[in-house]
Design a protein around this motif. Structure first.
Motif, PDB file in Angstrom:
ATOM      1  N   PHE A  43      23.224  31.257 -39.267  1.00  0.00           N
ATOM      2  CA  PHE A  43      23.477  30.500 -38.035  1.00  0.00           C
ATOM      3  C   PHE A  43      22.365  29.483 -37.797  1.00  0.00           C
ATOM      4  N   SER A  80      29.700  30.963 -37.649  1.00  0.00           N
ATOM      5  CA  SER A  80      30.459  32.120 -37.137  1.00  0.00           C
ATOM      6  C   SER A  80      31.798  32.242 -37.842  1.00  0.00           C
ATOM      7  N   ALA A  98      29.188  33.847 -29.825  1.00  0.00           N
ATOM      8  CA  ALA A  98      30.149  32.916 -30.417  1.00  0.00           C
ATOM      9  C   ALA A  98      31.576  33.213 -29.976  1.00  0.00           C
ATOM     10  N   HIS A  99      31.857  34.484 -29.666  1.00  0.00           N
ATOM     11  CA  HIS A  99      33.217  34.804 -29.223  1.00  0.00           C
ATOM     12  C   HIS A  99      33.539  34.083 -27.919  1.00  0.00           C
ATOM     13  N   GLN A 112      31.301  34.034 -40.839  1.00  0.00           N
ATOM     14  CA  GLN A 112      30.729  35.369 -40.632  1.00  0.00           C
ATOM     15  C   GLN A 112      29.376  35.531 -41.307  1.00  0.00           C
ATOM     16  N   MET A 113      28.478  34.569 -41.070  1.00  0.00           N
ATOM     17  CA  MET A 113      27.134  34.621 -41.632  1.00  0.00           C
ATOM     18  C   MET A 113      26.242  35.526 -40.790  1.00  0.00           C
ATOM     19  N   ASP A 114      25.034  35.793 -41.314  1.00  0.00           N
ATOM     20  CA  ASP A 114      24.043  36.502 -40.516  1.00  0.00           C
ATOM     21  C   ASP A 114      23.270  35.490 -39.661  1.00  0.00           C
ATOM     22  N   PHE A 147      24.917  33.143 -32.059  1.00  0.00           N
ATOM     23  CA  PHE A 147      25.189  34.345 -32.861  1.00  0.00           C
ATOM     24  C   PHE A 147      25.673  35.489 -31.980  1.00  0.00           C
ATOM     25  N   PHE A 148      25.069  35.611 -30.786  1.00  0.00           N
ATOM     26  CA  PHE A 148      25.424  36.730 -29.912  1.00  0.00           C
ATOM     27  C   PHE A 148      26.578  36.401 -28.968  1.00  0.00           C
ATOM     28  N   ALA A 198      33.892  30.263 -28.899  1.00  0.00           N
ATOM     29  CA  ALA A 198      35.153  29.970 -29.579  1.00  0.00           C
ATOM     30  C   ALA A 198      36.287  29.784 -28.579  1.00  0.00           C
TER      31      ALA A 198
END
Lengths: 208, 208, 208
Positions: free
Chosen positions: A35, A26, A82-83, A29-31, A79-80, A86
């Motif tokens: 991940f 993340s 990670a915010h 900023q990978m796809d 991926f969906f 973090a």
């Protein structure tokens, strides 16, 4: 019941390490495939290297593909979300500390159960616990855990050594595992909470 | 005839990946031994890791040393002609796309023929196709393919998944291989021609 | 007596490579566990990869844990004396040259004794001699030996090739080992003393 606890902790370790790998994805900023790649390598990389070195085939995820499945699902979930992860970075560090203790203990236990010498078994514990993270950091261009100022690899050494030491003294497997986990997790937890570290090498001669 | 086509494509894949490794050596202005080292690691690295993980000994180039021989000869050829290869960089990328599809398909096929579970076989295809390049990029200090903005690893996943999916549905081996190659090559070709990419993770919380 | 000399040189090779790994830890001001990790990986990493590729289990340090013990003790010793070692950097380079020749020869000899083809045996020699250092440099973020301006990997190729060539011609094992060591050490020594290097690739087209 003890077996079930071990299995639960094993899965928890894989989940937690996979999350730390996916979080590196993340930051880059990978796809979603990135991940999955970084998450999976981190989640099962250490155990894979241990199994290769022990010639313990099939390696864990070839024998039980559901390990791969969990790594993939967890990576997609990160991926969906990670915010969220973090903002829970400290939580992750604590879970990672638990994973570290568990993998070091489980890795040493596996090697010992195959009849390997104590020093070899401890080394396998450290490899299980640390090499997933080491590969993650090389591939993700992060500062490696081996450069960590606070205690990290040392906690894996402590967990694996505690298990092997107690096991050699005839302590029951349940108690050995419990105390080893406590030693590894406790040491890493102290590093997280209080910044515990070992003395570092200080150059005395002028720098080359 | 089908077998011969497969073997031809297998060799082509090794040649092409070796060229990409040797070109990294040329960018670093290495000597001919450096070309051979990076070229060979790239050409047979992915298949080697696959064979180690599958416990499929002897690994490909220990069983067939002529694979080593081809990697060495191709690397030497690139040393003397890299200025030509560089001006044909786009051609190399297209050949690399073909190698990617081929290795992903062949890696999955090998694992499936050994009786591995579908998820394991797909993973082995991806490892065959991608880990040679990943090692090349780590050693050569290049931006890793796993950071690629355009689709790369995903194309390997597509090729391996297509083969395993069709194979499970009872489609003939010839057709499964052909369609898997088409899926992998097609997806990577689209990425090269039109910049296809998957959505990337975008941080929503403020950066740590 | 010959056997004893070989064993002595083998141990010397491990000690010397471990020192070079621990010195990288000192440049990064790691703690003692970091010294042990980098020292051990460098001392036995190349031989470990060789054994994995040859399916020669148990790998060297699983079979003989005392290899691990030596790596650990040497790393600890460097932790307390690195300021001395640093001022003897040239000495280390010369010992490293000896280790390079020895590991390349011993690696090729092991593969040949297992019946591997000449090209495979030479490759195993090079892997034994170089991959410990390559891993050390990746983990320690040093400039890799594969980027070395002076001859390095080439000296390993020379040692391994000399052994395999003489062995194929029926020369006695003692003489083959001695001459191979001389070739590898001599070439690397010349590189150290006189800056010997192979011609490097020079771009002819404008840089991309």
């Amino acid at each position: 019941m003890f077996e079930n606890s071990i299995i639960l902790l094993d899965w928890l370790g894989i989940v937690v390490f996979t999350i730390t790998g996916a979080l590196v994805a993340s930051r880059n900023q990978m796809d979603v495939v990135g991940f999955i790649l970084l998450g999976t390598v981190t989640g099962i990389g250490g155990g894979t290297i241990r199994d290769l070195l022990l010639d313990a085939h099939p390696v864990l995820w070839v024998e039980r593909p559901q390990y791969l499945g969990v790594c993939i699902l967890v990576s997609i979930a990160v991926f969906f979300t990670a915010h969220l992860a973090a903002s829970r970075y400290r939580l992750i560090l604590w879970l990672d500390a638990l994973g570290l203790g568990l993998f070091a203990t489980a890795g040493a236990e596996k090697a010992a159960s195959l009849g390997e010498a104590p020093l070899v078994a401890i080394t396998m514990g450290v490899i299980s616990a640390c090499f997933g993270g080491i590969i993650r950091d090389v591939l993700g261009k992060e500062d490696s855990i081996i450069f960590s100022r606070e205690i990290y690899v040392t906690a894996a050494v402590a967990a694996a050594s505690t298990f092997i030491g107690l096991d050699a003294m005839g302590v029951s497997r349940e108690l050995s595992v419990g105390l080893a986990l406590a030693a590894g997790f406790g040491l890493r937890a102290g590093a997280l909470a209080f910044g515990w570290s070992l003395p570092r090498y200080k150059p005395r001669a002028p720098e080359r």
